[in-house]
Design a protein around this motif. Structure first.
Motif, PDB file in Angstrom:
ATOM      1  N   ASN A   1       2.743   6.137  10.306  1.00 50.26           N
ATOM      2  CA  ASN A   1       2.609   7.337  11.139  1.00 50.26           C
ATOM      3  C   ASN A   1       3.950   8.016  11.369  1.00 50.26           C
TER       4      ASN A   1
ATOM      5  N   TYR B   1      -1.882  -3.608   4.338  1.00 46.44           N
ATOM      6  CA  TYR B   1      -2.904  -3.170   5.286  1.00 46.44           C
ATOM      7  C   TYR B   1      -2.268  -2.999   6.656  1.00 46.44           C
ATOM      8  N   ILE B   2      -2.886  -2.158   7.464  1.00 42.16           N
ATOM      9  CA  ILE B   2      -2.603  -2.108   8.897  1.00 42.16           C
ATOM     10  C   ILE B   2      -3.949  -2.275   9.580  1.00 42.16           C
ATOM     11  N   ILE B   3      -4.013  -3.264  10.475  1.00 41.18           N
ATOM     12  CA  ILE B   3      -5.250  -3.510  11.209  1.00 41.18           C
ATOM     13  C   ILE B   3      -5.007  -3.324  12.699  1.00 41.18           C
ATOM     14  N   GLU B   4      -6.103  -3.151  13.413  1.00 44.43           N
ATOM     15  CA  GLU B   4      -6.032  -2.988  14.856  1.00 44.43           C
ATOM     16  C   GLU B   4      -5.704  -4.319  15.499  1.00 44.43           C
TER      17      GLU B   4
ATOM     18  N   LEU C   1      -0.749  -2.701  16.772  1.00 49.19           N
ATOM     19  CA  LEU C   1      -1.132  -2.630  15.362  1.00 49.19           C
ATOM     20  C   LEU C   1      -0.553  -3.852  14.667  1.00 49.19           C
TER      21      LEU C   1
ATOM     22  N   GLU D   1     -12.137  -7.283  10.899  1.00 51.40           N
ATOM     23  CA  GLU D   1     -11.025  -6.495  11.416  1.00 51.40           C
ATOM     24  C   GLU D   1     -11.282  -5.002  11.265  1.00 51.40           C
ATOM     25  N   VAL D   2     -10.687  -4.221  12.137  1.00 50.20           N
ATOM     26  CA  VAL D   2     -10.714  -2.766  12.032  1.00 50.20           C
ATOM     27  C   VAL D   2      -9.485  -2.375  11.214  1.00 50.20           C
TER      28      VAL D   2
ATOM     29  N   ILE E   1      -6.985   0.107   9.821  1.00 48.24           N
ATOM     30  CA  ILE E   1      -6.442   1.417  10.185  1.00 48.24           C
ATOM     31  C   ILE E   1      -5.922   2.127   8.948  1.00 48.24           C
ATOM     32  N   TRP E   2      -5.293   1.357   8.056  1.00 45.19           N
ATOM     33  CA  TRP E   2      -4.684   1.911   6.850  1.00 45.19           C
ATOM     34  C   TRP E   2      -4.721   0.850   5.758  1.00 45.19           C
ATOM     35  N   GLN E   3      -4.917   1.297   4.525  1.00 46.55           N
ATOM     36  CA  GLN E   3      -4.944   0.382   3.382  1.00 46.55           C
ATOM     37  C   GLN E   3      -4.145   0.988   2.248  1.00 46.55           C
TER      38      GLN E   3
END
Length: 102
Positions: free
Chosen positions: A8, A45-48, A54, A94-95, A97-99
């Motif tokens: 981000n 990956y970025i997960i919640e 994050l 998992e949620v 957020i970004w892959q």
């Protein structure tokens, strides 16, 4: 203190205090300072995480995944909470957020 930029484009701080906390509690991460910062900028990956955090995930082989828990406080500030290795990447619950690119 060093800074990495999240996906981000938020500057994420890694303070000396946090790094000492990480290596005291997760000594297997001690030789991975640069990789922790790199994983914020270029994760797989970025997960919640919990309570607004994050988690950046970066694979090192099939059974070594670096997880960096961090928080983006605002568009201009964030910080690393902790970092550690796990053996398995389980994303089913998992949620994401970004892959990154496969």
């Amino acid at each position: 203190m060093d800074i990495a930029y999240s996906k981000n484009n938020v500057p994420i701080r890694l303070t000396t205090e946090r790094w000492l906390h990480i290596v005291e509690n997760h000594d297997e991460v001690a030789g991975y300072y640069d990789e922790v910062l790199q994983a914020i900028e270029d994760p797989d990956y970025i997960i919640e995480g919990y309570k607004g955090s994050l988690i950046a995930l970066k694979k090192f082989g099939e059974e070594k995944i670096l997880q960096i828990v961090y928080r983006e406080v605002s568009a201009a500030d964030g910080f690393i909470i902790t970092a550690f290795f796990t053996k398995k990447l389980k994303l089913e619950d998992e949620v994401i957020i970004w892959q990154g690119q496969a």
